[in-house]
Design an enzyme around this catalytic site. Structure first.
Site, PDB file in Angstrom:
ATOM      1  N   ARG A  44       0.806  -1.224   0.000  1.00 45.28           N
ATOM      2  CA  ARG A  44       0.000   0.000   0.000  1.00 45.28           C
ATOM      3  C   ARG A  44       0.841   1.277   0.000  1.00 45.28           C
ATOM      4  NH1 ARG A  44      -5.390  -0.356   1.139  1.00 45.28           N
ATOM      5  NH2 ARG A  44      -6.222  -2.407   1.696  1.00 45.28           N
ATOM      6  N   ASP A 222       1.398 -19.611  16.716  1.00 41.13           N
ATOM      7  CA  ASP A 222       2.607 -19.142  16.051  1.00 41.13           C
ATOM      8  C   ASP A 222       3.625 -20.250  15.860  1.00 41.13           C
ATOM      9  OD1 ASP A 222       4.335 -17.056  14.978  1.00 41.13           O
ATOM     10  OD2 ASP A 222       5.504 -17.271  16.816  1.00 41.13           O
ATOM     11  N   HIS A 227       5.014 -25.227  13.075  1.00 38.95           N
ATOM     12  CA  HIS A 227       6.417 -25.641  13.132  1.00 38.95           C
ATOM     13  C   HIS A 227       6.631 -26.927  13.935  1.00 38.95           C
ATOM     14  CE1 HIS A 227       7.397 -21.994  11.166  1.00 38.95           C
ATOM     15  NE2 HIS A 227       7.403 -21.206  12.226  1.00 38.95           N
ATOM     16  N   LYS A 327       8.685 -17.406  24.700  1.00 40.26           N
ATOM     17  CA  LYS A 327       9.470 -16.196  24.425  1.00 40.26           C
ATOM     18  C   LYS A 327       9.893 -15.559  25.740  1.00 40.26           C
ATOM     19  CE  LYS A 327       7.900 -14.681  19.882  1.00 40.26           C
ATOM     20  NZ  LYS A 327       9.279 -14.710  19.353  1.00 40.26           N
TER      21      LYS A 327
END
Length: 472
Positions: A44, A222, A227, A327
């Site tokens: 954009r 995630d 994964h 994390k």
């Protein structure tokens, strides 16, 4: 048929700058693409081609360490840009215009996939083209099923690449190499000898400015839904006849179909979720996740997730598979740890003190180690040693291998449509139970080992035998 034209929807995003551009330079340096290759980015921003090439050069300065200068210059020169709404068929048609086949890479939030694929269908792709989608493939099982229907209207299955860069990591592929190329491994690769498998991706990295994506997804979607489930497939699959796309992906789907569906009671006892609070990692302070810029605390997004699974199959009945990611933790730990059962009898008089044999596949850094019990300096006294090796660095980065497969048309390391749906079937009971509050959202200080383990009988061995840390 090799494709020489790549169009990236979302071409000004972090994925393009951090991974795709360096991967293309690595392909150029290795001779896999040449000066006939072109990259067209669509987004954009009100830019032109020259402004985009300046942006690309800046990305190489940040993320292209070690790449040859001529490869960086060649890929930068091959870039062009078109301002476009990638959900508008007319603007999409202008982006992909041309007679030659094109690979269209959807480097977009998953919420835009359906509208973009619909726009591609209406715009019409040149014969021989391919579509690449990033993870997560949709946001639920229903999303994945709808996306598969939309994609099937545009291209045949073999021209659809649902990429997961973990599959292109050489260490992940080495799971199959170690199993299937060594006679010593495969005979003991079953529940008779293996008690449990830990598949772990723990990071010291915190949010690092990714709230716009991460706060809508969380650790389970995630990392685990894609994964880590892909790694589970390679660990647990039956030996394929070949590593071709049909044989390999058939065996992976078998694994996902064999995962025992979790009940609400299972989710309560076999899953954990948490998010990091304020703490210190290495030499810097880290704010609580809820205080990070762009985070909506009301979403109750987890930064740590753990799920224990069982497989209803002849080979794996009775083995526990634990998938864990987090994390903002105190150390990086990216590995597959295969824990073997104890021997049936020991004549050394110290049965309770003997640690299990553990085979570790280090994913980052790349390594392989085996913990063995031996007689040490004292007669009849066992001690444990670790046999370890570092692996040679890969010839191509993971995204380089994925892009090479896309351009060459080899879908073996991409995820098939039914495989994507089966992955969602595994995690949907967990998502549902978590949304209903059946599992508490715990907290852990940034820089710690994560939330404390529950002191239950099935956890005792974990508490007694903490994981060894491979030398970095």
């Amino acid at each position: 048929m090799n494709i020489r034209r790549l169009v990236v929807f979302g071409g000004t995003g972090d994925l393009t700058g951090r991974y795709l551009l360096p991967a293309l330079a690595a392909l150029y340096a290795a001779g896999h693409i040449d000066d006939r290759f072109t990259l067209i980015a669509g987004s954009r921003e009100d830019w032109d081609g020259e402004r985009y090439r300046q942006w690309a050069a800046a990305q190489f300065e940040r993320h292209g360490a070690g790449l040859p200068d001529d490869a960086v210059r060649a890929v930068t020169a091959a870039c062009d840009y078109r301002k476009a709404d990638v959900t508008d068929p007319a603007e999409v048609a202008a982006l992909i215009a041309g007679n030659d086949p094109v690979a269209v890479y959807l480097a977009l939030p998953p919420g835009l996939f359906a509208a973009t694929v619909t726009a591609l269908h209406e715009a019409g792709l040149p014969r021989g083209s391919r579509i690449v989608t990033e993870k997560p493939f949709g946001e639920s099982l229903r999303d994945a099923e709808e996306l598969n229907r939309l994609l099937a209207d545009v291209l045949p299955e073999q021209a659809v690449f649902r990429v997961d860069h973990f599959l292109a990591m050489t260490t992940v592929q080495n799971l199959l190499g170690s199993r299937l190329a060594n006679r010593v491994m495969e005979p003991i690769w079953n529940s008779t000898h293996i008690a449990e498998v830990d598949i772990v991706w723990d990071e010291t990295l915190a949010l690092e400015g990714r709230a716009g994506y991460y706060d809508h997804v969380g650790a389970l979607k995630d990392m685990i839904q894609n994964h880590l489930l892909q790694i589970l497939c390679l660990v647990a699959m039956e030996p394929p006849l070949t590593l071709g796309e049909r044989d390999l992906r058939d065996r992976k789907v078998d694994v996902l179909r064999s995962v025992r569906r979790l009940t609400d009671a299972d989710v309560v006892h076999r899953t954990r979720r948490a998010r990091y609070a304020a703490g210190r990692i290495a030499d810097h302070d880290v704010p609580a996740y809820t205080d990070e810029d762009g985070v909506d605390a009301g979403r109750r997004t987890e930064t740590f997730a753990e799920v224990e699974l069982e497989l209803d199959s002849w080979r794996w009945a009775g083995t526990r598979f634990r998938l864990r990611t987090g994390k903002g933790l105190g150390r990086d730990r990216m590995e597959v740890a295969v824990r073997f059962r104890p021997v049936p009898h020991l004549p050394f008089g110290q049965d309770e003190d003997v640690r299990p044999n553990v085979l570790r596949f280090g994913l980052d850094p790349e390594s392989l180690s085996l913990d063995l019990n031996v007689v040490g300096s004292q007669v009849e006294k066992l001690t444990q040693v670790s046999l370890s090796a570092r692996m040679d660095p890969p010839a191509l980065p993971a995204y380089g291998q994925l892009l090479l497969d896309v351009l060459r048309g080899d879908p073996a390391l991409s995820i098939r449509g039914d495989e994507a749906e089966e992955s969602w079937r595994v995690v949907e009971p967990v998502l549902s139970a978590w949304e209903r509050g059946l599992v508490p959202l715990e907290e852990y200080p940034a820089g710690s080992d994560g939330p404390p383990r529950r002191n239950t009988p099935e956890r005792r061995e974990d508490l007694l035998h903490q994981d060894a840390v491979l030398p970095r």
